[in-house]
Enzyme design. Structure first.
Site, PDB file in Angstrom:
ATOM      1  N   HIS A  32       0.825  -1.218   0.000  1.00 52.78           N
ATOM      2  CA  HIS A  32       0.000   0.000   0.000  1.00 52.78           C
ATOM      3  C   HIS A  32       0.856   1.263   0.000  1.00 52.78           C
ATOM      4  O   HIS A  32       0.367   2.337   0.321  1.00 52.78           O
ATOM      5  CB  HIS A  32      -0.901   0.037   1.236  1.00 52.78           C
ATOM      6  CG  HIS A  32      -1.738  -1.180   1.419  1.00 52.78           C
ATOM      7  ND1 HIS A  32      -2.618  -1.604   0.457  1.00 52.78           N
ATOM      8  CD2 HIS A  32      -1.828  -2.078   2.432  1.00 52.78           C
ATOM      9  CE1 HIS A  32      -3.216  -2.710   0.879  1.00 52.78           C
ATOM     10  NE2 HIS A  32      -2.747  -3.022   2.077  1.00 52.78           N
ATOM     11  N   HIS A  68      -6.679  -4.676  -1.413  1.00 52.99           N
ATOM     12  CA  HIS A  68      -5.845  -5.871  -1.347  1.00 52.99           C
ATOM     13  C   HIS A  68      -5.914  -6.689  -2.623  1.00 52.99           C
ATOM     14  O   HIS A  68      -5.729  -7.909  -2.599  1.00 52.99           O
ATOM     15  CB  HIS A  68      -6.235  -6.739  -0.154  1.00 52.99           C
ATOM     16  CG  HIS A  68      -6.007  -6.058   1.145  1.00 52.99           C
ATOM     17  ND1 HIS A  68      -6.962  -5.278   1.735  1.00 52.99           N
ATOM     18  CD2 HIS A  68      -4.914  -5.999   1.940  1.00 52.99           C
ATOM     19  CE1 HIS A  68      -6.478  -4.788   2.863  1.00 52.99           C
ATOM     20  NE2 HIS A  68      -5.244  -5.195   3.009  1.00 52.99           N
TER      21      HIS A  68
END
Ligand SMILES: Nc1ncnc2c1ncn2[C@@H]1O[C@H](COP(=O)(O)OP(=O)(O)O)[C@@H](O)[C@H]1O
Ligand SMILES: Nc1ncnc2c1ncn2[C@@H]1O[C@H](COP(=O)(O)OP(=O)(O)O)[C@@H](O)[C@H]1O
Ligand SMILES: [Mg+2]
Ligand SMILES: [Mg+2]
Ligand SMILES: [Mg+2]
Ligand SMILES: [Mg+2]
Lengths: 329, 207, 329, 207
Positions: C56, C218
């Site tokens: 991320h 994700h």
């Protein structure tokens, strides 16, 4: 072509409008075209203007603001802006201290900025310019256009911008800008090509196991294709070429690991891990590092490394305050 | 050879041709440049077309200058200032005439070529539009001096331009973006030479 | 899978090392694992810790520094870090004012952070936490895990971080963090999937004319696929869902247009152009806008929109100084 | 039923099985989760394997706790704390014994399930590992109470676990990542239930 756009004709304008709507305290757009200037004009300083084709965001509109540019002119994607637009930009920002143009070395950019300068000079505006040509991938030769200006240009914006902010005169700001040009070198690679919206298909093709080395920033092919290697090997390939070009021995440097637009920051950090170690092994001292998307090529996956040799003057200017949409110091 | 009305017609036809060959020119530029030459030229000539109705009462020099200005301010890239300068210089060379003959055309073309050389710091043999334009000019001049027949001359010019385009395939680019490719540029035809040749062909077929 | 990596086992460590080598004045890595803490520990304030799976970037290591986090713990790609690592982080940053954990609402993250908190509490460290759950794509229901925490989490880091910097006590910092959680909503989409390095193939498939709506961070599929629409239409789709969730009427908001990793900034600005106009039409006042890669999903192309309702307290904290590798104010 | 040595052997075999089914478990998670369950479990059991040699002189409770600790500190995600807690609780339930019988196993398994429920705030029917473990436990307990034969009981347990895995295809996930998919999760088998079932099968075939 998968893109978040509305229609290919409007991408540049909508991009610029989206930028100024996001950062109204920093920048505004001139009515005449895709020309971004500071929200509040600053007098008593040399005014800096840069620009080029669109598709390099945040370059150049994202670097308009305190301590960097006064104006950025955005052409069509990967196409130099036209002289009339640049001329409008110059007129909007010109102060009695004159204007410095930071131009990347592409035939189109140089010619269009030159024509704009001629127009402004005819109005009595004092205009000088530097041409950035940091890309070591292209052989420098008397018989070619010379090297391309790539991500190292952002260091020129930062450092010449900081110098201008001190109130220095045009010759001084020009000198510092040229010093950065003389001391910065870059080299890039790509894992994937990119697609100019109006063209609708990629600028080149690459197999699943291939990469392009010596890439520019306009989606054009690089100097050659190779089989993909590890991040460490690629970093060393690019660094070796840079280090062979000018003498970095015992020098302090600023490092920029620049993403091409679609490269995850994770991968840029992995590259930096090796770049840092490799330079340190060679006794080159890293003064400051920048990792991120500074001069992109639309949705190209890949990166470039830029190394700027520093002296005390450049260090101080590199550390000086900057407050722009995309670069804060 | 032509008057203002006819010239406007030719410019319209050049524009139509450029729009038609937009993808072709872009494709050529994709291989050795950045894949926008057709897009750039099409954008420029679309703007020129918008101005055509304003031209009807103008002299030839003014029309050509206006075309050049429109190209300069909409094409961008390398070809914008080059073609723009070419048309502006051509217009200046002809001046406020309402008719032009073969000599006028050749003078204008010479001025255009000089303009490109000056702006582009370039000369023949660098894999650019000049490799179509200069041989074309030379062939036309020779033919026109011999026969005083512009139709014959422009045919020779087109022939020479086509050869010039072919010739660009054999050489390394030393100007423009294609020069970054070095040896890799060999074997590919220059987009700017191609667009220049297209324009000459339109002139030929319009007369 | 085309990636700038060395070997799939080491991506997380090399990424963290590349980060701390780039920004040694801001951050350092703990020897025990992929745990990033401030280069200089600050006493006398509540310490903030966050983290989650890697992939991320710049979240969360890039947000460690003055005015934001004290520690970020990086798990394997898209996999929550383990309690022992989080526990080491907590011990490294704990002050006598206590520790606030900012946890994104995923079963794994919540469980691992909870276990770490239990371990730290057993040592007598005062630990509280907030769970971010800003993603409106997922229906909120008593019978599910609840909504996911996505890009809105960055606002929690910024604002709770600023509050902690004032020396406020743990209850106060917790209150402000929870206020942000209560007032921020996000929604995302994807044009392309992404590939977890260790998995070697994409998390889902999309046709050339399809997009995934209601995506998480994700690489998992979203709530549904749709034919690709224009940037404006997509922006409105996401905004309508956000605006239907809580009442934004006559409110001032902070806007985040967050790129998923491979989205060119050009496209994010084009999206912002519409978001700005649409909110303005609805009478919602935009106080501040952030456009960029804040909470990414490796090399996914796509974006999310986050809207944070502001009051005077949140505005002041949002504007407070921050000096971290990836977020400067 | 088993002693410490045999237990170490079973754990080794579970690890081998997990490594073998790594891609399969990941693929299942790719469909309704984030595609890492096999990767996570394989990473965890690789770490467990490294510890096996330290276990040789330890009692059963300590071994199971150490397995749990290793899983907690290497698996991450949801399955790490869940399986970790399960093994730690199982170890605590058995305590410092060097032999375990069927009753010990059932007590340990019950404690493991309670640990998962507590940590995961979950119960049967939510499309998780519990949908394999709880029916397996119930079937084993019933069988063992009736026949006092652990081999027969574990066979019943595996049967029930397999049915449980099948059952997860028919229900909506309300816990874990798969819950974000809502209706879209129907038709797909839960990766955690699958890995739980795999472990029971290894135990069965090792006895
Ligand atoms: N210095 C120069 N002199 C003459 N022609 C040039 C020069 N540089 C480039 N050109 C011409 O311009 C063409 C490319 O134009 P275009 O693709 O529109 O611009 P850009 O290269 O900026 O993308 C080349 O094919 C070449 O014919
Ligand atoms: N609250 C819960 N209770 C029990 N089991 C759960 C819970 N949440 C998730 N699981 C199990 O964990 C599995 C997913 O594990 P894994 O993929 O390793 O972690 P993550 O979901 O964090 O990526 C699911 O298939 C499910 O069986
Ligand atoms: Mg171009
Ligand atoms: Mg071109
Ligand atoms: Mg996971
Ligand atoms: Mg998973």
């Amino acid at each position: 072509m998968k893109k978040l756009i509305n229609c290919v004709e409007n991408v540049e304008r909508e991009m610029i409008e989206g930028l100024v709507k996001a950062y109204p305290n920093h920048v505004r757009k001139l009515d005449c075209g895709n020309v971004v200037v500071r929200a509040h004009k600053k007098e008593g300083k040399v005014a800096l203007i840069s620009g080029g084709g669109s598709g390099h965001e945040p370059a150049h509109g994202g670097y308009v603001g305190e301590g960097m540019l006064d104006c950025a002119v955005a052409g069509a994607v990967f196409t130099s802006p036209t002289p009339d637009q640049i001329y409008e930009g110059i007129k909007a920002i010109a102060t009695d201290k004159g204007v410095l143009m930071v131009v990347k070395n592409y035939t189109g950019d140089v010619m269009n900025f030159e024509m704009a300068a001629e127009m402004a000079q005819a109005d009595g505006i004092d205009v000088q310019y530097v041409v950035t040509n940091d890309d070591v991938a292209v052989e420098n030769s008397l018989y070619t256009t010379g090297r391309r200006g790539v991500a190292g240009t952002v260091f020129v914006h930062k450092i010449a911008g900081a110098k201008a902010e001190t109130g220095a005169d045009l010759n001084e700001v020009h000198r510092v800008a040229q010093k950065v040009v003389d001391n910065v070198r870059s080299m890039g690679m790509a894992l994937t090509p990119c697609t100019v919206p109006a063209a609708g298909k990629p600028g080149f093709e690459l197999n699943e196991d291939e990469m392009e080395i010596g890439i520019g920033i306009h989606g054009e092919p690089g100097t050659h294709k190779e089989k993909i290697k590890s991040a460490d090997e690629i970093a060393v390939t690019l660094l070796d070429k840079i280090l062979a070009d000018i003498d970095y021995n015992d020098k302090e440097v600023a490092v920029m690991i620049n993403g091409s637009g679609a490269t995850p920051l994770m991968e840029l950090f992995i590259v930096n891990n090796k770049v840092h170690d490799y330079l340190t092994e060679k006794g080159i001292k890293i003064y400051k590092t920048f990792v991120g998307n500074y001069m992109t090529s639309l949705e190209m996956a890949g990166f470039s490394i830029s190394l700027l040799r520093l002296d005390d003057e450049l260090k101080e200017l590199l550390d000086a305050k900057a407050d722009t949409p995309a670069f804060k110091e | 050879m032509t008057d203002s009305k006819k010239l406007i017609d030719i410019i319209q036809k050049i524009s139509t041709q450029i729009q038609m060959d937009k993808d072709y020119l872009t494709e050529l530029d994709n291989v050795i440049g950045d894949g926008d030459h057709g897009i750039n030229m099409a954008r420029g000539f679309k703007e020129v077309e918008k101005k055509l109705s304003d031209f009807s009462n103008k002299d030839i020099g003014s029309i050509l200058k206006a075309v050049g200005m429109a190209l300069v301010s909409t094409v961008g890239g390398a070809s914008g200032p080059l073609y723009g300068t070419a048309f502006m210089r051509a217009g200046a060379a002809i001046g406020a005439k309402n008719e032009m003959d073969g000599n006028d055309f050749l003078n204008a073309m010479e001025a255009a070529i000089e303009g490109i050389k000056m702006r582009g710091k370039s000369h023949e043999g660098e894999k650019t539009m000049l490799d179509a334009l200069i041989p074309a000019y030379n062939a036309m001049k020779k033919s026109y001096e011999e026969n005083n027949d512009f139709k014959a001359a422009i045919s020779k010019g087109v022939e020479a331009a086509e050869k010039g385009v072919e010739y660009t395939k054999t050489i390394i680019a030393t100007k423009g973006r294609a020069s970054y490719l070095g040896e890799r540029s060999i074997g590919h035809q220059d987009p700017g030479a191609t667009s220049a040749c297209l324009m000459l062909k339109v002139i030929q077929s319009s007369l």
